[in-house]
Design a protein around this motif. Structure first.
Motif, PDB file in Angstrom:
ATOM      1  N   VAL A 282       0.821  -1.214   0.000  1.00  0.00           N
ATOM      2  CA  VAL A 282       0.000   0.000   0.000  1.00  0.00           C
ATOM      3  C   VAL A 282       0.858   1.267   0.000  1.00  0.00           C
ATOM      4  O   VAL A 282       0.370   2.366  -0.250  1.00  0.00           O
ATOM      5  N   GLY A 283       2.140   1.116   0.267  1.00  0.00           N
ATOM      6  CA  GLY A 283       3.049   2.270   0.254  1.00  0.00           C
ATOM      7  C   GLY A 283       3.398   2.742  -1.148  1.00  0.00           C
ATOM      8  O   GLY A 283       3.999   3.801  -1.316  1.00  0.00           O
ATOM      9  N   TRP A 284       3.050   1.961  -2.163  1.00  0.00           N
ATOM     10  CA  TRP A 284       3.337   2.355  -3.547  1.00  0.00           C
ATOM     11  C   TRP A 284       2.031   2.653  -4.270  1.00  0.00           C
ATOM     12  O   TRP A 284       0.958   2.262  -3.808  1.00  0.00           O
ATOM     13  N   VAL A 285       2.151   3.247  -5.442  1.00  0.00           N
ATOM     14  CA  VAL A 285       0.931   3.624  -6.170  1.00  0.00           C
ATOM     15  C   VAL A 285       0.131   2.386  -6.570  1.00  0.00           C
ATOM     16  O   VAL A 285      -1.099   2.410  -6.588  1.00  0.00           O
ATOM     17  N   VAL A 286       0.816   1.282  -6.841  1.00  0.00           N
ATOM     18  CA  VAL A 286       0.104   0.049  -7.204  1.00  0.00           C
ATOM     19  C   VAL A 286      -0.851  -0.339  -6.071  1.00  0.00           C
ATOM     20  O   VAL A 286      -1.985  -0.761  -6.295  1.00  0.00           O
ATOM     21  N   GLY A 287      -0.385  -0.173  -4.851  1.00  0.00           N
ATOM     22  CA  GLY A 287      -1.208  -0.509  -3.695  1.00  0.00           C
ATOM     23  C   GLY A 287      -2.423   0.405  -3.595  1.00  0.00           C
ATOM     24  O   GLY A 287      -3.538  -0.044  -3.295  1.00  0.00           O
ATOM     25  N   HIS A 288      -2.220   1.713  -3.830  1.00  0.00           N
ATOM     26  CA  HIS A 288      -3.345   2.648  -3.768  1.00  0.00           C
ATOM     27  C   HIS A 288      -4.393   2.294  -4.820  1.00  0.00           C
ATOM     28  O   HIS A 288      -5.577   2.188  -4.527  1.00  0.00           O
ATOM     29  N   SER A 289      -3.895   2.126  -6.069  1.00  0.00           N
ATOM     30  CA  SER A 289      -4.842   1.977  -7.176  1.00  0.00           C
ATOM     31  C   SER A 289      -5.405   0.566  -7.281  1.00  0.00           C
ATOM     32  O   SER A 289      -6.578   0.391  -7.592  1.00  0.00           O
ATOM     33  N   TYR A 290      -4.555  -0.450  -7.036  1.00  0.00           N
ATOM     34  CA  TYR A 290      -5.012  -1.802  -7.375  1.00  0.00           C
ATOM     35  C   TYR A 290      -4.990  -2.813  -6.228  1.00  0.00           C
ATOM     36  O   TYR A 290      -5.210  -3.999  -6.456  1.00  0.00           O
ATOM     37  N   ILE A 291      -4.700  -2.330  -5.000  1.00  0.00           N
ATOM     38  CA  ILE A 291      -5.014  -3.184  -3.850  1.00  0.00           C
ATOM     39  C   ILE A 291      -6.256  -2.595  -3.188  1.00  0.00           C
ATOM     40  O   ILE A 291      -7.168  -3.324  -2.801  1.00  0.00           O
ATOM     41  N   VAL A 292      -6.304  -1.267  -3.101  1.00  0.00           N
ATOM     42  CA  VAL A 292      -7.407  -0.664  -2.360  1.00  0.00           C
ATOM     43  C   VAL A 292      -8.500  -0.107  -3.294  1.00  0.00           C
ATOM     44  O   VAL A 292      -9.543  -0.744  -3.486  1.00  0.00           O
ATOM     45  N   TYR A 293      -8.271   1.063  -3.887  1.00  0.00           N
ATOM     46  CA  TYR A 293      -9.397   1.765  -4.514  1.00  0.00           C
ATOM     47  C   TYR A 293      -9.974   1.079  -5.763  1.00  0.00           C
ATOM     48  O   TYR A 293     -11.189   0.969  -5.902  1.00  0.00           O
ATOM     49  N   GLY A 294      -9.096   0.651  -6.680  1.00  0.00           N
ATOM     50  CA  GLY A 294      -9.598   0.090  -7.953  1.00  0.00           C
ATOM     51  C   GLY A 294     -10.492  -1.124  -7.752  1.00  0.00           C
ATOM     52  O   GLY A 294     -11.674  -1.130  -8.138  1.00  0.00           O
ATOM     53  N   PRO A 295      -9.954  -2.194  -7.135  1.00  0.00           N
ATOM     54  CA  PRO A 295     -10.793  -3.397  -6.987  1.00  0.00           C
ATOM     55  C   PRO A 295     -12.026  -3.168  -6.125  1.00  0.00           C
ATOM     56  O   PRO A 295     -13.081  -3.751  -6.393  1.00  0.00           O
ATOM     57  N   LEU A 296     -11.922  -2.315  -5.111  1.00  0.00           N
ATOM     58  CA  LEU A 296     -13.108  -2.107  -4.266  1.00  0.00           C
ATOM     59  C   LEU A 296     -14.156  -1.283  -5.014  1.00  0.00           C
ATOM     60  O   LEU A 296     -15.353  -1.595  -4.961  1.00  0.00           O
ATOM     61  N   ILE A 297     -13.724  -0.263  -5.738  1.00  0.00           N
ATOM     62  CA  ILE A 297     -14.709   0.518  -6.508  1.00  0.00           C
ATOM     63  C   ILE A 297     -15.380  -0.381  -7.553  1.00  0.00           C
ATOM     64  O   ILE A 297     -16.556  -0.242  -7.854  1.00  0.00           O
ATOM     65  N   ASN A 298     -14.631  -1.343  -8.069  1.00  0.00           N
ATOM     66  CA  ASN A 298     -15.178  -2.251  -9.093  1.00  0.00           C
ATOM     67  C   ASN A 298     -15.913  -3.454  -8.486  1.00  0.00           C
ATOM     68  O   ASN A 298     -16.296  -4.359  -9.192  1.00  0.00           O
ATOM     69  N   ARG A 299     -16.065  -3.456  -7.187  1.00  0.00           N
ATOM     70  CA  ARG A 299     -16.704  -4.563  -6.440  1.00  0.00           C
ATOM     71  C   ARG A 299     -16.040  -5.912  -6.700  1.00  0.00           C
ATOM     72  O   ARG A 299     -16.667  -6.897  -7.012  1.00  0.00           O
ATOM     73  N   ASN A 300     -14.725  -5.909  -6.565  1.00  0.00           N
ATOM     74  CA  ASN A 300     -13.982  -7.171  -6.621  1.00  0.00           C
ATOM     75  C   ASN A 300     -13.620  -7.588  -5.205  1.00  0.00           C
ATOM     76  O   ASN A 300     -13.830  -6.841  -4.257  1.00  0.00           O
ATOM     77  N   THR A 301     -13.054  -8.777  -5.099  1.00  0.00           N
ATOM     78  CA  THR A 301     -12.419  -9.171  -3.850  1.00  0.00           C
ATOM     79  C   THR A 301     -10.932  -8.893  -4.045  1.00  0.00           C
ATOM     80  O   THR A 301     -10.342  -9.344  -5.023  1.00  0.00           O
ATOM     81  N   THR A 302     -10.351  -8.138  -3.135  1.00  0.00           N
ATOM     82  CA  THR A 302      -8.939  -7.797  -3.259  1.00  0.00           C
ATOM     83  C   THR A 302      -8.140  -8.539  -2.189  1.00  0.00           C
ATOM     84  O   THR A 302      -8.682  -8.858  -1.124  1.00  0.00           O
ATOM     85  N   ILE A 303      -6.882  -8.808  -2.492  1.00  0.00           N
ATOM     86  CA  ILE A 303      -6.064  -9.558  -1.525  1.00  0.00           C
ATOM     87  C   ILE A 303      -4.983  -8.664  -0.950  1.00  0.00           C
ATOM     88  O   ILE A 303      -4.254  -8.000  -1.696  1.00  0.00           O
ATOM     89  N   ILE A 304      -4.920  -8.629   0.363  1.00  0.00           N
ATOM     90  CA  ILE A 304      -3.829  -7.927   1.044  1.00  0.00           C
ATOM     91  C   ILE A 304      -2.854  -9.007   1.479  1.00  0.00           C
ATOM     92  O   ILE A 304      -3.156  -9.816   2.364  1.00  0.00           O
ATOM     93  N   PHE A 305      -1.721  -9.041   0.812  1.00  0.00           N
ATOM     94  CA  PHE A 305      -0.760 -10.131   1.008  1.00  0.00           C
ATOM     95  C   PHE A 305       0.432  -9.610   1.799  1.00  0.00           C
ATOM     96  O   PHE A 305       1.115  -8.687   1.372  1.00  0.00           O
ATOM     97  N   GLU A 306       0.652 -10.203   2.959  1.00  0.00           N
ATOM     98  CA  GLU A 306       1.790  -9.783   3.792  1.00  0.00           C
ATOM     99  C   GLU A 306       2.876 -10.846   3.673  1.00  0.00           C
ATOM    100  O   GLU A 306       2.934 -11.783   4.471  1.00  0.00           O
ATOM    101  N   GLY A 307       3.687 -10.708   2.657  1.00  0.00           N
ATOM    102  CA  GLY A 307       4.735 -11.698   2.436  1.00  0.00           C
ATOM    103  C   GLY A 307       5.555 -11.319   1.226  1.00  0.00           C
ATOM    104  O   GLY A 307       5.400 -10.228   0.677  1.00  0.00           O
TER     105      GLY A 307
END
Ligand code: COA
Ligand code: AMP
Length: 631
Positions: A282-307
């Motif tokens: 989430v510290g990078w733009v990929v995290g902002h756009s495609y871990i959080v806002y993009g998939p959630l706005i599109n009603r997807n299930t998003t994965i937060i992977f700690e590894g």
């Protein structure tokens, strides 16, 4: 649908094209003005529209009857946890946290810094800020206190949200002492620090400004989404530039939400309900756009992977996550695939998992080398799509638009221009070059919705850095060429920004730090090729006359200086001592020449060089250094 026709429509009538796309998200007030100019004469989108990004990401889906759909899967091999949250559950967490933040006195228009590892609370914190119109600035957890302090001083948060610790493979990183140290270093002092205690055993020193995250959420009422203007800054995300000072990329709300919804459908080819996994942070733009806002706005299930792709616990992790959660579309950096390939060259782990859910693999963050692409295709029979974008753009600029038309893949190319991006290749004089001729990659204004609005507190730097070099165009900082079929090949940065394992870093910033060492008279930090990480920094230093520090001692001290000031993530591990640095007669260090020498790329000695003999000296030092490192 045909790509050519769809793309051309976006350029022929951008206002109509993006009005139609904006209609696909919900607005509290529909914009009448689609495209206008701001006070700096820079294009902006939907200026009189109003909406809320958190509403689009959560409440809207609940109102539409999808509250019980899984919104977030937290998969953490480092803590051996898998936890799933429905849209209802995320909304409750976020709305209560937002209420708690308001009770701490923060108001719409103010800023909050988020410094957290890859845990759901990081996403909750971002969404809670968005809910109440607070502009968030997420700082990557791998950055050291000094870097965090620079960002605190620039965006002046009223509140910092953090967690007790992160985990790096098998090492606990206590975050709270790092935050305390950053606050100590910064001139601006936030009023409160909200700490999510993971209870993993890290030291959590207590300070007067501390607030316990759990207690705050537990004791607070849910709060509703506020309506914000389309141009309201959803976030500031700092990225490396060509100076020692990071740049705060400002993102709007309405243009961004429209662009993310558009890209989920047309670039990533993802439908609502699909499982989407961007293995970034989430510290990078990929995290902002495609871990959080993009998939959630599109009603997807998003994965937060700690590894990590390897070591947590091994090179099978990615395949386990895809199989276990039935991931449909995945996004990672080529460096992650290279890391896996190194550990499991024959792809034996891949065979152990059912990857039949996977439709497409997206790769970005750095150029995808042909060998990595081929290895991937040899083992996994889905399209591996390289695509190009930046923190500044917020969403892909060059890609194979999987939701439009799957075009043949040309290895080495990131694909063709994405709708809305009129990409040109210019020479030094601002003239367009012919097919296959290399030049500067620029985009004719206006940029489409969702791209950067400005630089936080520094419109002048924004204009100089991005808009002045080629008037009428946005300058990306990358070089590249287009072939006769309009496929674009990105060849790399034309400035001093480097990409280390998908992390964007500034060599100018590293130079400032190396030069601060008392034994160093002058130095050059350059990005050199690296098989795993793409690039790594290398410092060449000239020592002060009379200083007798041993080489290994100096190297050790400089490596630790960079780790302390920027963070381990910078990966500066090599320091060479040279007698002199090659310069032009006007005194400019010839960094490109140094890079080519180290990378053993054919080079021409510039006619402006001060003293040609220096080149042989440098080659000799490099050879000796390589031998000493092998020992
Ligand atoms: N907090 C604290 N330290 C961190 C950190 C974090 N969030 N992230 C990285 N670091 C540290 C690491 O522990 C390591 O420290 P060390 O030098 O003491 O070992 C150092 O920074 C370098 O980290 P990293 O580059 O992650 O090295 P690695 O060997 O652990 O892993 C890769 C190598 C290629 C597997 C890894 O870099 C990777 O997965 N890269 C992909 C990145 C990515 O997806 N980027 C998103 C762009 S799309
Ligand atoms: P960041 O802002 O951290 O996302 O880094 C953006 C930079 O990474 C770009 O300017 C490029 O130099 C590089 N980059 C990202 N994706 C690609 C890609 N697919 N091909 C080549 N370079 C890329």
């Amino acid at each position: 649908m045909q790509y050519n026709e769809f793309y051309q429509k976006s350029l022929d009538n951008p206002e109509l094209f993006w009005k139609e796309q904006a209609n696909l998200i919900s607005w509290f007030k529909t914009a009448e003005t689609i495209l206008s100019k701001d006070k700096n004469d820079y294009p902006q989108w939907y200026a009189d529209g109003e909406l809320n990004a958190c509403y689009l990401a959560l409440d809207k889906h609940i109102e539409d009857g999808f509250g019980e759909q899984i919104a977030i899967i937290y998969d953490s091999p480092v803590t051996q946890t898998v936890k799933k949250y429905t849209y209802n559950e995320v909304k409750t967490q976020v709305a209560k946290l937002a209420g708690g933040l308001l009770s701490l006195g923060i108001k719409k228009g103010e800023t909050a810094v988020i410094y957290m590892p890859m845990i759901p609370q990081a996403a909750f914190a971002m969404l809670a800020c968005a809910r109440i119109g607070v502009t968030h600035s997420v700082v990557f957890g791998g950055f050291a206190p000094h870097e965090l302090a620079i960002r605190i001083d620039d965006c002046k948060p009223r509140i910092i949200l953090t967690a007790s610790s992160g985990i790096e493979v098998d090492r606990l990183i206590a975050y709270k002492p790092l935050v305390d140290e950053a606050i100590e270093l910064a001139n601006h002092k936030p009023k409160k620090v909200v700490v999510f205690n993971r209870k993993l055993g890290a030291r959590v020193p207590f300070k007067k400004y501390d607030v316990d995250y759990d207690a705050l959420v537990y004791g607070s009422e849910e709060t509703d989404c506020v309506s914000v203007e389309s141009t309201h800054p959803l976030y500031v995300l700092y990225t490396s530039g060509t100076t020692g000072k990071p740049k705060g990329i400002v993102r709007d709300t309405g243009g961004y939400a429209t662009a993310l919804k558009f890209s989920m459908q047309y670039v990533y080819g993802v439908k609502p309900d699909d499982i989407f996994w961007a293995a970034s942070d989430v510290g990078w733009v990929v995290g902002h756009s495609y871990i959080v806002y993009g998939p959630l706005i599109n009603r997807n299930t998003t994965i937060i992977f700690e590894g990590k792709p390897i070591k947590t616990p091994d090179a099978s992790t990615f395949w386990r996550v895809i199989a276990e959660h039935k991931v449909n579309v995945m996004f990672t950096a080529p460096t992650a695939i290279r890391a896996i390939k190194k550990e499991d060259p024959d792809g034996l782990f891949i065979k152990e998992y059912d990857l039949s859910s996977l439709k497409t693999q997206f790769l970005a963050g750095e150029r995808c080398d042909v060998a990595t692409l081929e290895w991937y295709n040899q083992h996994i029979p889905v399209p591996a799509i390289d695509h190009w974008w930046q923190t500044e753009s917020g969403w892909p600029m060059i890609a194979n638009m999987m939701g439009v038309e799957f075009l043949p893949i040309k290895p080495g190319s990131a694909g063709k221009a994405v709708s809305g991006y009129d990409i040109r290749i210019l020479n030094d004089n601002g003239e367009e070059v012919g097919a296959n001729e290399e030049g500067f990659v620029v985009i004719k204004l206006p940029l489409p919705p969702g791209t950067m609005l400005d630089l936080w507190n520094d419109s002048e730097r924004f204009k100089i850095g991005y808009l002045s070099k080629f008037p009428g165009y946005y300058f990306s900082g990358d070089g590249g060429f287009k072939d006769a079929e309009d496929y674009i090949f990105i060849t790399g940065r034309v400035d001093d920004v480097i990409n280390v394992a998908g992390h964007r870093l500034s060599t100018a910033e590293m130079e400032e730090i190396v030069a601060s060492h008392p034994a160093v008279a002058e130095c050059a930090v350059i990005g050199v090729n690296d098989e795993l990480r793409g690039q790594i920094p290398l410092a060449m230093v000239v020592m002060k006359t009379g200083n007798e520090t041993e080489h290994f001692q100096l190297e050790y001290e400089i490596v630790h200086l960079i780790r302390d000031q920027i963070g381990a993530v910078a990966c500066l591990r090599n320091v060479m001592i040279v007698q002199r640095l090659p310069k032009t007669r006007s005194g400019k260090i010839l960094r490109k020449l140094l890079r080519n020498i180290v990378d053993k790329i054919e080079f021409q000695i510039p006619s402006t060089i001060d003293d040609e003999l220096i080149i042989d000296e440098i080659i000799e030092v490099i050879e000796k250094y390589a031998v000493s490192k092998q020992k």
